[in-house]
Design a protein around this motif. Structure first.
Motif, PDB file in Angstrom:
ATOM      1  N   ILE A 263       0.865  -1.182   0.000  1.00 57.07           N
ATOM      2  CA  ILE A 263       0.000   0.000   0.000  1.00 57.07           C
ATOM      3  C   ILE A 263       0.898   1.227   0.000  1.00 57.07           C
ATOM      4  O   ILE A 263       1.631   1.478   0.953  1.00 57.07           O
ATOM      5  CB  ILE A 263      -0.935   0.017   1.223  1.00 57.07           C
ATOM      6  CG1 ILE A 263      -1.882  -1.195   1.167  1.00 57.07           C
ATOM      7  CG2 ILE A 263      -1.732   1.324   1.279  1.00 57.07           C
ATOM      8  CD1 ILE A 263      -2.738  -1.364   2.400  1.00 57.07           C
ATOM      9  N   GLY A 264       0.874   1.949  -1.109  1.00 56.90           N
ATOM     10  CA  GLY A 264       1.722   3.128  -1.222  1.00 56.90           C
ATOM     11  C   GLY A 264       0.918   4.408  -1.097  1.00 56.90           C
ATOM     12  O   GLY A 264      -0.275   4.386  -0.785  1.00 56.90           O
ATOM     13  N   TYR A 265       1.572   5.508  -1.360  1.00 56.55           N
ATOM     14  CA  TYR A 265       0.950   6.824  -1.224  1.00 56.55           C
ATOM     15  C   TYR A 265       1.187   7.628  -2.486  1.00 56.55           C
ATOM     16  O   TYR A 265       2.233   7.485  -3.129  1.00 56.55           O
ATOM     17  CB  TYR A 265       1.546   7.557  -0.011  1.00 56.55           C
ATOM     18  CG  TYR A 265       1.302   6.790   1.257  1.00 56.55           C
ATOM     19  CD1 TYR A 265       0.172   7.047   2.030  1.00 56.55           C
ATOM     20  CD2 TYR A 265       2.163   5.758   1.641  1.00 56.55           C
ATOM     21  CE1 TYR A 265      -0.090   6.311   3.169  1.00 56.55           C
ATOM     22  CE2 TYR A 265       1.909   5.018   2.775  1.00 56.55           C
ATOM     23  CZ  TYR A 265       0.786   5.291   3.538  1.00 56.55           C
ATOM     24  OH  TYR A 265       0.525   4.560   4.655  1.00 56.55           O
ATOM     25  N   ASN A 266       0.240   8.480  -2.823  1.00 54.28           N
ATOM     26  CA  ASN A 266       0.412   9.350  -3.974  1.00 54.28           C
ATOM     27  C   ASN A 266       0.960  10.688  -3.483  1.00 54.28           C
ATOM     28  O   ASN A 266       0.247  11.680  -3.399  1.00 54.28           O
ATOM     29  CB  ASN A 266      -0.927   9.528  -4.689  1.00 54.28           C
ATOM     30  CG  ASN A 266      -0.778  10.335  -5.962  1.00 54.28           C
ATOM     31  OD1 ASN A 266       0.336  10.554  -6.445  1.00 54.28           O
ATOM     32  ND2 ASN A 266      -1.886  10.795  -6.499  1.00 54.28           N
ATOM     33  N   TYR A 267       2.221  10.676  -3.144  1.00 59.43           N
ATOM     34  CA  TYR A 267       2.830  11.823  -2.478  1.00 59.43           C
ATOM     35  C   TYR A 267       3.884  12.526  -3.315  1.00 59.43           C
ATOM     36  O   TYR A 267       4.516  13.450  -2.854  1.00 59.43           O
ATOM     37  CB  TYR A 267       3.491  11.358  -1.166  1.00 59.43           C
ATOM     38  CG  TYR A 267       2.566  11.197   0.019  1.00 59.43           C
ATOM     39  CD1 TYR A 267       1.231  11.595  -0.010  1.00 59.43           C
ATOM     40  CD2 TYR A 267       3.055  10.652   1.215  1.00 59.43           C
ATOM     41  CE1 TYR A 267       0.413  11.457   1.104  1.00 59.43           C
ATOM     42  CE2 TYR A 267       2.242  10.509   2.332  1.00 59.43           C
ATOM     43  CZ  TYR A 267       0.925  10.908   2.274  1.00 59.43           C
ATOM     44  OH  TYR A 267       0.126  10.776   3.379  1.00 59.43           O
ATOM     45  N   ARG A 268       4.137  12.091  -4.563  1.00 58.12           N
ATOM     46  CA  ARG A 268       5.200  12.723  -5.341  1.00 58.12           C
ATOM     47  C   ARG A 268       4.888  14.168  -5.683  1.00 58.12           C
ATOM     48  O   ARG A 268       3.752  14.499  -6.020  1.00 58.12           O
ATOM     49  CB  ARG A 268       5.420  11.945  -6.657  1.00 58.12           C
ATOM     50  CG  ARG A 268       6.164  10.666  -6.457  1.00 58.12           C
ATOM     51  CD  ARG A 268       7.595  10.892  -6.012  1.00 58.12           C
ATOM     52  NE  ARG A 268       8.508  11.144  -7.120  1.00 58.12           N
ATOM     53  CZ  ARG A 268       9.732  11.639  -6.974  1.00 58.12           C
ATOM     54  NH1 ARG A 268      10.177  11.977  -5.787  1.00 58.12           N
ATOM     55  NH2 ARG A 268      10.505  11.802  -8.016  1.00 58.12           N
ATOM     56  N   MET A 269       5.905  15.012  -5.614  1.00 56.14           N
ATOM     57  CA  MET A 269       5.716  16.417  -5.961  1.00 56.14           C
ATOM     58  C   MET A 269       5.514  16.564  -7.472  1.00 56.14           C
ATOM     59  O   MET A 269       6.290  16.041  -8.257  1.00 56.14           O
ATOM     60  CB  MET A 269       6.928  17.240  -5.544  1.00 56.14           C
ATOM     61  CG  MET A 269       6.802  18.715  -5.902  1.00 56.14           C
ATOM     62  SD  MET A 269       8.273  19.680  -5.485  1.00 56.14           S
ATOM     63  CE  MET A 269       8.020  19.907  -3.744  1.00 56.14           C
ATOM     64  N   PRO A 270       4.452  17.296  -7.902  1.00 59.43           N
ATOM     65  CA  PRO A 270       4.264  17.539  -9.331  1.00 59.43           C
ATOM     66  C   PRO A 270       5.381  18.422  -9.914  1.00 59.43           C
ATOM     67  O   PRO A 270       5.971  19.232  -9.204  1.00 59.43           O
ATOM     68  CB  PRO A 270       2.917  18.264  -9.396  1.00 59.43           C
ATOM     69  CG  PRO A 270       2.214  17.864  -8.139  1.00 59.43           C
ATOM     70  CD  PRO A 270       3.307  17.744  -7.114  1.00 59.43           C
ATOM     71  N   ASN A 271       5.601  18.268 -11.207  1.00 53.05           N
ATOM     72  CA  ASN A 271       6.670  19.007 -11.897  1.00 53.05           C
ATOM     73  C   ASN A 271       6.502  20.521 -11.777  1.00 53.05           C
ATOM     74  O   ASN A 271       7.475  21.258 -11.606  1.00 53.05           O
ATOM     75  CB  ASN A 271       6.688  18.601 -13.376  1.00 53.05           C
ATOM     76  CG  ASN A 271       8.025  18.889 -14.036  1.00 53.05           C
ATOM     77  OD1 ASN A 271       9.080  18.605 -13.463  1.00 53.05           O
ATOM     78  ND2 ASN A 271       7.980  19.464 -15.230  1.00 53.05           N
ATOM     79  N   ILE A 272       5.242  20.994 -11.823  1.00 51.25           N
ATOM     80  CA  ILE A 272       5.022  22.448 -11.814  1.00 51.25           C
ATOM     81  C   ILE A 272       5.421  23.048 -10.459  1.00 51.25           C
ATOM     82  O   ILE A 272       5.950  24.161 -10.385  1.00 51.25           O
ATOM     83  CB  ILE A 272       3.554  22.794 -12.211  1.00 51.25           C
ATOM     84  CG1 ILE A 272       3.447  24.283 -12.522  1.00 51.25           C
ATOM     85  CG2 ILE A 272       2.563  22.354 -11.162  1.00 51.25           C
ATOM     86  CD1 ILE A 272       2.238  24.641 -13.374  1.00 51.25           C
ATOM     87  N   ASN A 273       5.202  22.301  -9.394  1.00 47.85           N
ATOM     88  CA  ASN A 273       5.626  22.777  -8.073  1.00 47.85           C
ATOM     89  C   ASN A 273       7.149  22.779  -7.962  1.00 47.85           C
ATOM     90  O   ASN A 273       7.748  23.681  -7.374  1.00 47.85           O
ATOM     91  CB  ASN A 273       5.024  21.919  -6.966  1.00 47.85           C
ATOM     92  CG  ASN A 273       3.517  21.954  -6.970  1.00 47.85           C
ATOM     93  OD1 ASN A 273       2.890  21.199  -7.715  1.00 47.85           O
ATOM     94  ND2 ASN A 273       2.934  22.821  -6.191  1.00 47.85           N
ATOM     95  N   ALA A 274       7.764  21.743  -8.544  1.00 46.78           N
ATOM     96  CA  ALA A 274       9.223  21.654  -8.500  1.00 46.78           C
ATOM     97  C   ALA A 274       9.865  22.769  -9.319  1.00 46.78           C
ATOM     98  O   ALA A 274      10.941  23.277  -8.964  1.00 46.78           O
ATOM     99  CB  ALA A 274       9.680  20.285  -9.007  1.00 46.78           C
ATOM    100  N   ALA A 275       9.189  23.193 -10.409  1.00 42.85           N
ATOM    101  CA  ALA A 275       9.710  24.295 -11.230  1.00 42.85           C
ATOM    102  C   ALA A 275       9.793  25.563 -10.379  1.00 42.85           C
ATOM    103  O   ALA A 275      10.791  26.285 -10.385  1.00 42.85           O
ATOM    104  CB  ALA A 275       8.810  24.516 -12.442  1.00 42.85           C
ATOM    105  N   LEU A 276       8.716  25.803  -9.620  1.00 36.62           N
ATOM    106  CA  LEU A 276       8.710  26.954  -8.715  1.00 36.62           C
ATOM    107  C   LEU A 276       9.821  26.805  -7.667  1.00 36.62           C
ATOM    108  O   LEU A 276      10.557  27.749  -7.367  1.00 36.62           O
ATOM    109  CB  LEU A 276       7.331  27.052  -8.036  1.00 36.62           C
ATOM    110  CG  LEU A 276       7.014  28.299  -7.224  1.00 36.62           C
ATOM    111  CD1 LEU A 276       7.159  29.556  -8.071  1.00 36.62           C
ATOM    112  CD2 LEU A 276       5.582  28.207  -6.668  1.00 36.62           C
TER     113      LEU A 276
END
Ligand SMILES: *Cc1c(COP(=O)(O)O)cnc(C)c1O
Length: 397
Positions: A263-276
């Motif tokens: 059972i995992g989590y959908n916790y990865r940071m989206p690319n658009i947030n990482a760009a900021l």
């Protein structure tokens, strides 16, 4: 002297001192700044359509975090609370385990323990760093716990106390050396809540890199922001690998099939947030420089006022001074609310510390040591306008 007159004179002198540092115009507690390549990187995401959970900005941002903090690995996630949750899962916190956390912290520290099915066990804080009072905790553990087969057991509840999560309050590193020794002696896994302390170091080493993992937050009010975001720092290759895996729904990489092995989590940071975030971290040194110069200015004016102290970094630390803090003397604690009301009435955002987590409804019955230190402190803390731009105010005159 009439105490009412002297009280209002004291409140007035605090307000005047703040104004002499930040000027007369309204100021918020902390304002994010976008003065680097934020727009360029965000536009790049939008024009290429790569905005979501895979993209090169995530890799670049993680790489910058690694370089900036000196951690071997950084895993970017959706917020600081998720970073704490993943950290505690990596520490092996299981249902019924207790985790030592300060009562003087943001509620996320306790919530992350609860998400694992664990039980937050509250410990006291001390005045010089606002972090865990290590010598008091050592005595408490000596009296109230026993070690059985390499595990620390709470004598009262018979539960295993698995980990300890110090929080570096308002950016000031806690007594990390003391905490490492205590964790070793009592078989505790150390996880740092470094949500507020990106850019702060202890004996020259970055906060969040002393424990098994450290959790950082990039919420809008933190020293740099990704909108919402967080990161897990670790030096351990296996821990990093597993942290990445469970924060990406525990999917086994495969060209076609969707196979998830736990059972995992959908916790990865989206690319658009990482760009900021990438644009923000490129400017973090300037932000810290300005916060530190603001701190120097506050320190100077508050030196002249009796009955309070400006919270300074400790001898072994270099603080990012994320939030600037004054602590009233016990005699003048009764004036805290008046100072809060009068400053906010003229647009100067000041704020009290959090209510102690141990007194919040979901946590009232949790195990706890005696908390006289935090109870006494929490009534006396005031956070002042702390935006980095205010550090440039005097030099522009
Ligand atoms: C901000 C903060 C968090 C959580 O971060 P989010 O990104 O808001 O989830 C955790 N602990 C402390 C002490 C914080 O200040």
């Amino acid at each position: 002297m009439n105490t009412r007159i002297s009280s209002s004179a004291f409140v007035e002198s605090v307000i005047e001192a703040i104004k002499s540092v930040i000027g007369d115009s309204p100021q918020s507690l902390h304002e994010p700044r976008f003065i680097g390549k934020e727009k360029e990187y965000l536009l790049d995401c939008i024009s290429t359509g790569v905005v979501s959970s895979i993209g090169s900005y995530v890799d670049s941002f993680e790489q910058e975090l690694v370089e900036f903090t000196g951690a071997k690995h950084a895993i970017a996630v959706v917020n600081g609370t998720a970073a704490l949750h993943i950290s505690l899962l990596l520490a092996g916190v299981q249902a019924g385990d207790e985790v030592l956390i300060p009562s003087l912290t943001f509620v996320a520290t306790a919530n992350a323990v609860s998400y694992c099915g664990g039980v937050a066990h509250f410990v006291d804080s001390e005045e010089s760093t606002l972090g865990i009072d290590v010598s008091k905790l050592r005595k408490y553990l000596e009296e109230n716990t026993r070690i059985h087969k390499e595990a620390l057991i709470n004598k009262k509840t018979n539960a295993r106390i698995r980990a300890i999560v110090p929080m570096h309050c308002f950016g000031h590193p806690s007594d990390i050396q003391g905490l490492i020794e205590l964790a070793t002696d009592f078989k505790l896994i150390l996880v740092e809540d470094a949500a507020e302390s990106l850019g702060s170091t202890y004996l020259g080493r970055h906060t969040g890199t002393f424990g098994l993992t450290g959790a950082i937050s990039f919420n809008g009010n933190k020293i740099i922001t990704t909108g919402g975001g967080g990161a897990v720092l670790t030096d351990d290759d296996e821990i990093a690998k597993r942290g990445r895996h469970i924060s990406k729904t525990a999917r086994i990489p495969h060209k076609l099939n969707f196979i998830h092995d736990e059972i995992g989590y959908n916790y990865r940071m989206p690319n658009i947030n990482a760009a900021l975030g990438l644009a923000q971290i490129e400017g973090i040194e300037t932000e810290i420089k300005n916060k530190r110069s603001l701190a120097a200015n506050y320190r100077e004016v508050f030196k002249q006022i009796e009955g309070l102290k400006f919270l300074d970094e400790s001898r072994k630390s270099r603080s990012n001074y994320w939030l600037q803090t004054i602590i009233l003397s016990e005699q003048l604690a009764f004036l805290r609310d008046e100072i809060l009301l009068e400053t906010n009435a003229v647009g100067i955002s000041t704020r009290p510390a959090w209510n102690l987590i141990s007194e919040l409804k979901p946590y009232r019955t949790n195990p706890s040591m005696e908390l006289s230190g935090s109870k006494n402190l929490v009534k006396r803390i005031l956070n002042l306008p702390s935006s980095a731009k205010l550090g440039e105010f005097l030099s522009h005159e």
